[in-house]
Design an enzyme around this catalytic site. Structure first.
Site, mmCIF file in Angstrom:
data_model
loop_
_atom_site.group_PDB
_atom_site.id
_atom_site.type_symbol
_atom_site.label_atom_id
_atom_site.label_comp_id
_atom_site.label_asym_id
_atom_site.label_seq_id
_atom_site.Cartn_x
_atom_site.Cartn_y
_atom_site.Cartn_z
ATOM 1 N N LYS A 114 0.941 -1.020 -0.018
ATOM 2 C CA LYS A 114 0.064 -0.025 -0.082
ATOM 3 C C LYS A 114 0.876 1.117 -0.014
ATOM 4 C CE LYS A 114 -1.830 3.065 1.889
ATOM 5 N NZ LYS A 114 -1.470 4.525 1.205
ATOM 6 N N THR A 139 1.317 7.136 13.179
ATOM 7 C CA THR A 139 0.701 6.170 12.533
ATOM 8 C C THR A 139 1.342 4.609 12.978
ATOM 9 O OG1 THR A 139 0.286 7.769 10.672
ATOM 10 C CG2 THR A 139 0.122 5.452 10.043
ATOM 11 N N GLY A 140 2.463 4.569 13.092
ATOM 12 C CA GLY A 140 3.411 3.464 13.242
ATOM 13 C C GLY A 140 2.470 2.995 14.860
ATOM 14 N N GLU A 147 10.042 15.721 15.396
ATOM 15 C CA GLU A 147 10.567 15.661 14.006
ATOM 16 C C GLU A 147 10.047 16.383 12.848
ATOM 17 O OE1 GLU A 147 9.401 11.931 11.911
ATOM 18 O OE2 GLU A 147 11.442 11.500 11.145
ATOM 19 N N GLU A 195 9.425 0.849 10.959
ATOM 20 C CA GLU A 195 10.384 1.566 10.969
ATOM 21 C C GLU A 195 10.096 3.255 10.808
ATOM 22 O OE1 GLU A 195 12.835 4.326 9.955
ATOM 23 O OE2 GLU A 195 12.980 3.487 7.852
ATOM 24 N N CYS A 240 14.169 9.763 7.020
ATOM 25 C CA CYS A 240 13.956 9.327 8.488
ATOM 26 C C CYS A 240 15.407 9.527 9.312
ATOM 27 C CB CYS A 240 13.304 8.219 8.591
ATOM 28 S SG CYS A 240 14.152 6.898 7.791
ATOM 29 N N GLY A 270 7.000 4.671 8.249
ATOM 30 C CA GLY A 270 6.493 6.286 8.227
ATOM 31 C C GLY A 270 6.403 6.970 9.437
ATOM 32 N N SER A 271 5.490 7.604 9.894
ATOM 33 C CA SER A 271 5.562 8.401 10.996
ATOM 34 C C SER A 271 5.344 7.612 12.282
ATOM 35 C CB SER A 271 4.477 9.382 10.882
ATOM 36 O OG SER A 271 3.328 8.944 10.850
HETATM 37 O O1 TXE Z 1 2.764 9.792 6.998
HETATM 38 P P1 TXE Z 1 2.016 8.397 7.461
HETATM 39 P P2 TXE Z 1 2.004 10.879 6.357
HETATM 40 C C1 TXE Z 1 6.219 12.067 8.756
HETATM 41 C C2 TXE Z 1 6.479 13.620 8.258
HETATM 42 C C3 TXE Z 1 5.194 13.751 7.724
HETATM 43 C C4 TXE Z 1 4.189 12.897 8.748
HETATM 44 C C5 TXE Z 1 2.850 12.703 7.876
HETATM 45 O O2 TXE Z 1 6.881 14.331 9.029
HETATM 46 O O3 TXE Z 1 4.765 15.160 7.768
HETATM 47 O O4 TXE Z 1 4.954 11.781 8.866
HETATM 48 O O5 TXE Z 1 2.999 12.072 6.535
HETATM 49 C C6 TXE Z 1 -0.268 5.032 5.254
HETATM 50 N N1 TXE Z 1 -3.135 2.430 8.820
HETATM 51 N N2 TXE Z 1 6.961 10.966 7.785
HETATM 52 O O6 TXE Z 1 0.679 11.157 6.609
HETATM 53 O O7 TXE Z 1 0.887 8.706 8.294
HETATM 54 C C7 TXE Z 1 -0.199 6.211 4.356
HETATM 55 O O8 TXE Z 1 -1.502 5.979 3.579
HETATM 56 C C8 TXE Z 1 -2.465 1.793 7.828
HETATM 57 C C9 TXE Z 1 7.914 10.137 8.486
HETATM 58 O O9 TXE Z 1 2.153 10.746 4.875
HETATM 59 O O10 TXE Z 1 3.062 7.754 8.453
HETATM 60 C C10 TXE Z 1 1.268 5.875 4.055
HETATM 61 O O11 TXE Z 1 1.131 5.145 2.898
HETATM 62 N N3 TXE Z 1 -1.828 2.702 6.825
HETATM 63 C C11 TXE Z 1 8.332 9.121 7.731
HETATM 64 C C12 TXE Z 1 1.889 5.511 4.975
HETATM 65 O O12 TXE Z 1 0.955 4.952 6.007
HETATM 66 C C13 TXE Z 1 -1.823 4.160 7.201
HETATM 67 C C14 TXE Z 1 7.967 9.038 6.305
HETATM 68 C C15 TXE Z 1 2.752 6.577 5.690
HETATM 69 O O13 TXE Z 1 1.900 7.620 6.393
HETATM 70 C C16 TXE Z 1 -2.462 4.564 8.240
HETATM 71 C C17 TXE Z 1 6.771 9.726 5.959
HETATM 72 C C18 TXE Z 1 -3.263 3.608 8.992
HETATM 73 N N4 TXE Z 1 -3.910 3.950 10.129
HETATM 74 C C19 TXE Z 1 6.343 10.694 6.674
HETATM 75 N N5 TXE Z 1 -2.551 6.260 8.332
HETATM 76 C C20 TXE Z 1 9.620 8.503 8.114
HETATM 77 N N6 TXE Z 1 10.107 8.635 9.204
HETATM 78 O O14 TXE Z 1 10.154 7.667 7.194
HETATM 79 C C21 TXE Z 1 -1.516 6.241 7.291
HETATM 80 N N7 TXE Z 1 -1.155 4.994 6.561
#
Ligand code: TXE
Length: 495
Positions: free
Chosen positions: A194, A250-251, A399, A269, A303, A246-247
């Site tokens: 996804k 959300t993690g 962050e 991660e 990240c 990701g963030s």
């Molecule tokens: O990230 P999310 P977002 C940080 C960065 C950014 C903030 C938000 O600061 O401004 O996060 O970005 C999917 N169940 N990072 O909203 O929410 C989503 O569709 C399952 C740091 O884009 O982490 C996407 O595919 N999936 C980071 C993925 O998760 C869900 C890199 C990442 O989304 C979900 C990116 C849920 N409940 C952003 N909610 C890093 N540290 O590498 C969202 N998603």
């Protein structure tokens, strides 16, 4: 402005009516709402993708499960490795196309798309391909009692967990997507990806190339959509494991959801507030180019990139003066122009988030240089250096994931370690010094999954990567990921 030409096949691909990629083909449900894909350099909508429903997700997950049971887990490890290598070959052949897709959707400078993202994707995939034949169990001698001469032996099998849900962010969607594909497929699992709703196209293209590489239909599936589509995927009874990048918020949510789904396996991660510690002996002129490059690559949307710079007080002023001069001279503009080194932020919500942090810094007069919002189209912000005096400052705690670097002076190494570790994150850190005795004493004290010395942000497929504390669970790369994608089965025998 000297922008590269967009390849015809890229134009054609972008213009398609994109669906999901399930069981080797496009799957379009006309009833699903569409999501706009915006080029962050121009703010123009360049494509739309489907917002995947629970039904589409279930079809994808079911296909992945059938392919896992009947095809992929039965294939010899050697053959699986050949196919992953073939996919790497095809990514090389189509490198320019993939690089352009990344640049158009993520605003990544074209040279970074070409020479970092696509080139590294190939290298990482080949590493995963080489691991297919190296997944091992062990033999064990049990100590059970022997009454009538009976003997015992035991061994462990490592078996793939099954279907993996690979949830991918927007900053390096091609490379992170390929990490998840490589981890899953090399251990005998199949995957449903996804990708981020902002940067879906390159992941869809990889799934297509996988079919050309002879990877069986159903081994790599892609469902597109928002976070809810990801949630449906985690809920699917066909999915056994979730791999998320990701963030942190959300993690955590995904971890909770996975636990509620009968303890689905999960690796995370997540973010960081990574420290770079410059000790008293550093030669600022020598380290500055590499420090700036590792901090501001892809506009700091990495990240592992440093966001907190700790510099010994004797070098503070020199660092600030020289770093400001370098940042002010960085060419900023279209990511399709190879002479620019700095492009736009990747998407509107993230641009707004970085602006929020910069406004906080502006209000308190902390900006040393940069942080200007450029007029005109595109999400452009000039790279910023921010002065922080208080470790409780939000810019030092949260962050920003953007082109904003905070700098603070330290007096001695004890204070330095306390300040570095005073964070909920623990992804990465770096120490910059030629005093190896000091460096070697500091490394074990730093709470971070990766520590670099005289470098930062470099990843290598042979070196494990992942976070301590709120920066994650599990490790990627090397052979460290294998634990997370396999179950150990213990077999005990009496003879
Ligand atoms: O990230 P999310 P977002 C940080 C960065 C950014 C903030 C938000 O600061 O401004 O996060 O970005 C999917 N169940 N990072 O909203 O929410 C989503 O569709 C399952 C740091 O884009 O982490 C996407 O595919 N999936 C980071 C993925 O998760 C869900 C890199 C990442 O989304 C979900 C990116 C849920 N409940 C952003 N909610 C890093 N540290 O590498 C969202 N998603």
């Amino acid at each position: 402005m000297n922008q590269i030409e967009i390849l015809e096949q890229v134009q054609e691909f972008v213009a398609r009516q994109h669906g999901h990629f399930i069981n080797g083909q496009y799957y379009l449900d006309q009833k699903e709402p569409r999501i706009d894909i915006t080029n962050p350099a121009t703010e123009k909508v360049i494509a739309t993708i489907a917002d995947g429903s629970a039904t589409s997700v279930e079809i994808a997950a079911k296909n992945a499960q059938d392919t896992f049971k009947n095809v992929w887990s039965k294939m010899s490890p050697y053959e699986r490795g050949l196919k992953l290598n073939k996919l790497a070959d095809l990514i090389e052949v189509n490198a320019e196309e993939l690089a352009q897709l990344e640049t158009l959707t993520a605003g990544k400078q074209i040279n970074i798309s070409r020479h970092l993202e696509v080139a590294q994707t190939v290298i990482f995939l080949r590493h995963f391909a080489s691991n297919t034949t190296k997944i091992e169990g062990k033999t064990i001698q049990p100590s059970l009692p022997s009454m009538q001469g009976e003997q015992y032996t035991a061994f462990t099998l490592r078996q793939p967990v099954g279907v993996v849900a690979g949830i991918v962010p927007w900053n390096f969607s091609l490379m992170i997507g390929a990490w998840k594909i490589g981890s899953a497929l090399s251990t005998g699992c199949t995957i449903v990806l996804k990708p981020s709703e902002f940067t879906t196209l390159s992941v869809l293209r990889i799934a297509e190339l996988a079919i050309e590489a002879g990877i069986p239909a159903g081994a790599i599936n892609v469902v597109t959509g928002l976070g809810l589509t990801g949630q449906h995927l985690i809920d699917s009874s066909s999915v056994q494991k979730v791999s998320f990048t990701g963030s942190v918020p959300t993690g955590i949510r995904i971890g909770q959801q996975a636990m509620q789904n009968d303890l689905k396996r999960v690796s995370l991660e997540l973010g960081g507030k990574n420290a770079a510690a410059l000790l008293a002996d550093v030669n600022i002129d020598e380290i500055l180019p590499i420090l700036i490059q590792s901090t501001f690559v892809h506009q700091g949307q990495v990240c592992a990139a440093p966001e907190r710079i700790f510099v010994h007080q004797s070098k503070y002023q020199e660092l600030v003066t020289k770093a400001s001069a370098v940042l002010e001279s960085m060419p900023i503009g279209s990511p399709l122009d190879p002479s620019n080194v700095f492009g736009p932020l990747s998407n509107k919500p993230h641009y707004e988030k970085v602006k929020y942090y910069l406004n906080l810094a502006k209000e308190k007069g902390q900006i040393l240089t940069g942080g200007e919002i450029l007029d005109g189209e595109g999400y452009y912000i000039t790279p910023a250096l921010v002065k922080v005096d208080d470790v409780n400052d939000p810019l030092f705690i949260e962050e920003t994931f953007g082109p904003v670097i905070s700098v603070i002076a330290f007096e001695d190494e004890d204070q330095l370690i306390d300040m570095i570790n005073d964070s909920r994150f623990g992804l990465a850190a770096s120490v910059w010094s030629n005093d190896m005795s000091k460096v070697m004493r500091l490394i074990p004290k730093i709470e971070a999954g990766s520590v670099w010395v005289n470098m930062h942000t470099f990843l290598d497929p042979a070196v494990p990567f992942g976070g301590m504390k709120a920066s994650g669970l599990g490790r990627e790369f090397s052979d460290a990921y294998i634990d997370d994608y396999t179950e150990i089965k213990s077999v005990m025998m009496r003879f």
